[in-house]
Design an enzyme around this catalytic site. Sequence first.
Site, PDB file in Angstrom:
ATOM      1  CG  ASN A  62       3.105  -3.608   6.032  1.00 27.75           C
ATOM      2  OD1 ASN A  62       3.395  -4.749   6.540  1.00 27.75           O
ATOM      3  ND2 ASN A  62       1.836  -4.633   4.870  1.00 27.75           N
ATOM      4  CD  GLU A 126       6.627  -8.647   7.266  1.00 30.24           C
ATOM      5  OE1 GLU A 126       6.214  -9.833   7.917  1.00 30.24           O
ATOM      6  OE2 GLU A 126       6.061  -7.526   7.010  1.00 30.24           O
ATOM      7  CD1 TRP A 218      -3.538 -10.541  -0.239  1.00 30.84           C
ATOM      8  CD2 TRP A 218      -4.283  -8.464  -0.912  1.00 30.84           C
ATOM      9  NE1 TRP A 218      -3.354  -9.625   0.312  1.00 30.84           N
ATOM     10  CE2 TRP A 218      -3.828  -8.686   0.419  1.00 30.84           C
ATOM     11  CE3 TRP A 218      -4.893  -7.434  -2.229  1.00 30.84           C
ATOM     12  CZ2 TRP A 218      -3.021  -6.991  -0.340  1.00 30.84           C
ATOM     13  CZ3 TRP A 218      -4.144  -6.167  -2.014  1.00 30.84           C
ATOM     14  CH2 TRP A 218      -3.862  -6.516  -0.908  1.00 30.84           C
ATOM     15  NE  ARG A 249      -0.431 -11.275  -0.401  1.00 33.61           N
ATOM     16  CZ  ARG A 249       0.360 -10.162  -0.435  1.00 33.61           C
ATOM     17  NH1 ARG A 249       1.759 -10.475  -1.170  1.00 33.61           N
ATOM     18  NH2 ARG A 249       0.627  -9.478   0.375  1.00 33.61           N
ATOM     19  CG  ASP A 352       2.862 -14.717   8.258  1.00 39.24           C
ATOM     20  OD1 ASP A 352       2.574 -13.222   8.323  1.00 39.24           O
ATOM     21  OD2 ASP A 352       3.394 -14.517   6.777  1.00 39.24           O
ATOM     22  CG  HIS A 389      -0.582  -2.996  -0.246  1.00 36.18           C
ATOM     23  ND1 HIS A 389      -0.183  -3.230  -0.514  1.00 36.18           N
ATOM     24  CD2 HIS A 389      -1.173  -4.146   0.591  1.00 36.18           C
ATOM     25  CE1 HIS A 389       0.590  -4.266  -0.106  1.00 36.18           C
ATOM     26  NE2 HIS A 389       0.124  -4.291   0.789  1.00 36.18           N
ATOM     27  CB  SER A 435      -3.986  -1.512   8.800  1.00 34.42           C
ATOM     28  OG  SER A 435      -2.222  -1.998   9.725  1.00 34.42           O
TER      29      SER A 435
END
Length: 622
Positions: A62, A126, A218, A249, A352, A389, A435
């Site tokens: 990300n 993405e 999650w 989600r 995915d 995050h 990450s």
Amino acid sequence: MENWETVQVTTDVLICGGGMSACGAAVEAAYWAKKNGLKVTLVDKATPVRSGAVAMGLSAINEYIGYAAGENTLEDYVRYVRQDLMGISREDLVYNIARHVDSSVHLFEKWGLPIWTDENGKYVREGRWQVMINGESYKVIVAEAALNAMAEAGFEVYERVFIVGPIMDGDRIAGAYGFSTRENKFYVFNAKAVYAGMGGAVHVFRPRSTGEGLGRSWYPPFNSGATTYFTLTAGAEQTCQEIRFIPVRFKDAYGPVGAWFLLFKSRATSAVGGEYMAVRKDELNNWAPYGLAKPIPANLRNYLGMLDTDEGLGPLYMETAEAIQNLAEAYKDDQKAFKKKMKELESEAWEDFLDMTVSQAILWAANNIYPEQSRSEIAACEPYFIGSHSGGSGAWVSGPEDLDTPYKWGYGNMTTVKGLFTAGDGSGASSHKFSSGSHAEGRWAGKNAVKFALENADLPSIGDVEALKEATFAPMKRFEENKGYTTDPNINPNYIRPMQFMFRLQKLMDEYAGGVSSAFKTSIALLERGLELLEMLKEDSEKLGAETAYELERCWENIHRMWQAEVHIRTIIFREETRWPGYYFRADTPKMDEENWKVFANCVYKDGNWEFFKREIHALCD
Ligand code: SFD
Ligand code: AMP
């Protein structure tokens, strides 16, 4: 207790945790330590090959700037994070991570991670910042590099050793202690510098999942607040501990939505078909300037969906079928090409999930969901603590030496405690590292920890380790002494088992601190009552009982969670406004207050006392 051998390990740099940031720290620290004749030791409660948030794999990286190719500037990223966190971010830290993150991604690729490329060999994006990967084995690849670096330097890695807490020598960190869950060994690590990289926390709030599915959240169920507990109780200043993260989600199995929103350009709608981001657009005016700029912050996106749910317009849906049809539309004139494209999109949709949340694929199959034919339910998850995050909680760390920042007091990523470093989920106010950024920040912190150990060569004292050992194993002793008192070992007036303790914590957090069942709303009255109940729970933490080493681990995990809960409630109380609706809403202070609260809410816990204070926000660029 006499059955547990005490093992003392002396090292220069101790790395606690084996996740993304710790693997980064290990790669870098092993290199610099070996070069300078120092020793590094790594300890993970699991095995780095499959531990932490990336254990199951990921389908995207990300944070990738694309700096060398001129895709984005570092300042672009700083502005993005500022916007997403409603103005609250340590821009020096975000900048520092951004300038190093691409090199971590290039290393991942070199180590064998398949990153999607287009026909020109360019990474497939993405969204603006994310790149797509075939990431089922992402963690295996990253861990292997770290373990190889450690092995080649002749350094030791301890797996299945749970870190209970820090050891202090005055105001300097002296090491850590913990125990093995596989052998009867109590460990005491004595170190000159310590890196705390034990992730964020889940199961502080009551999860949506119940019964057999309890661990299906999650966030990985094994990250239980150890980093916050470690740094907080060592006396390190904390920041943004009110900024929990609530992802939206796919419902019940927590499948990721990023690829749907960004890659597939999908819409999210209510049961009656309204797209809440469009229908409720005017609400964003109330959260200006952030509500009016792009991209709309994650919490505000959540909030608009929650408003639909509050009005009984749920369930919410991801319009998967519509998105797939739209993308295939361009091929419509050629039936063969159209069919091929549909097949390709369908397989990407499943991959995915298969790359990172296998159970979501199983749930789709079990519920007869064909993403190309029907929409699929989404929901806001229970709150988590994950500063890497889109949350922000963590320790307050020193900024990079070469940047013009007021937040500097020594070594980069060192907390306010001498010799104690952290990164990833451990360092606060520097969200959106994910990450890749966690790995890059871990590398930075690891290198600085070696520098600290070199320049502070005396080994701090660890004092009386017998007292630590006694406290660590007290729940086992208590269980052993009292288990015969009742016929059912789960019900006993002399101890509480960790599972029941966790349920109590989760219930109070859920009902008083704005969890799922209170629709993420709270108020000063609820928070203060919650704190009273938490104080009583804290007293009862002295009564935890454990039958086995694994249950002892569960006891300590829940003590870590309890401290994470306390610092969270107290910081929400301190910040007298609502800044992140969609994460939590304070009904008694329902508006954002830019004049008084565009600041960091920080705190220190020392000698049994809490101190809360504001710190100013320093912008690095316009
Ligand atoms: O988008 C102890 N993240 C994503 N990042 C991406 O780049 N792409 C994605 O696709 C991501 N998605 C995602 C992500 C996270 C999660 C939970 C999901 C999906 C479901 C974020 C990253 O994963 C995250 O930023 C990093 O992993 C953070 O790194 P770090 O090092 O701060 O934490 P860790 O990797 O979870 O490791 C923690 C380690 O600590 C150990 N540990 N060891 C000893 N003693 C104790 N007491 C310990 N407690 C914990 C753990 O075993 C582990 O080794 S997306 O879908 O949202
Ligand atoms: P997620 O799968 O929700 O974690 O998202 C992965 C990445 O995409 C993160 O960087 C998110 O912030 C980002 N993202 C997800 N959904 C959106 C959206 N609707 N608009 C902008 N960014 C998004």
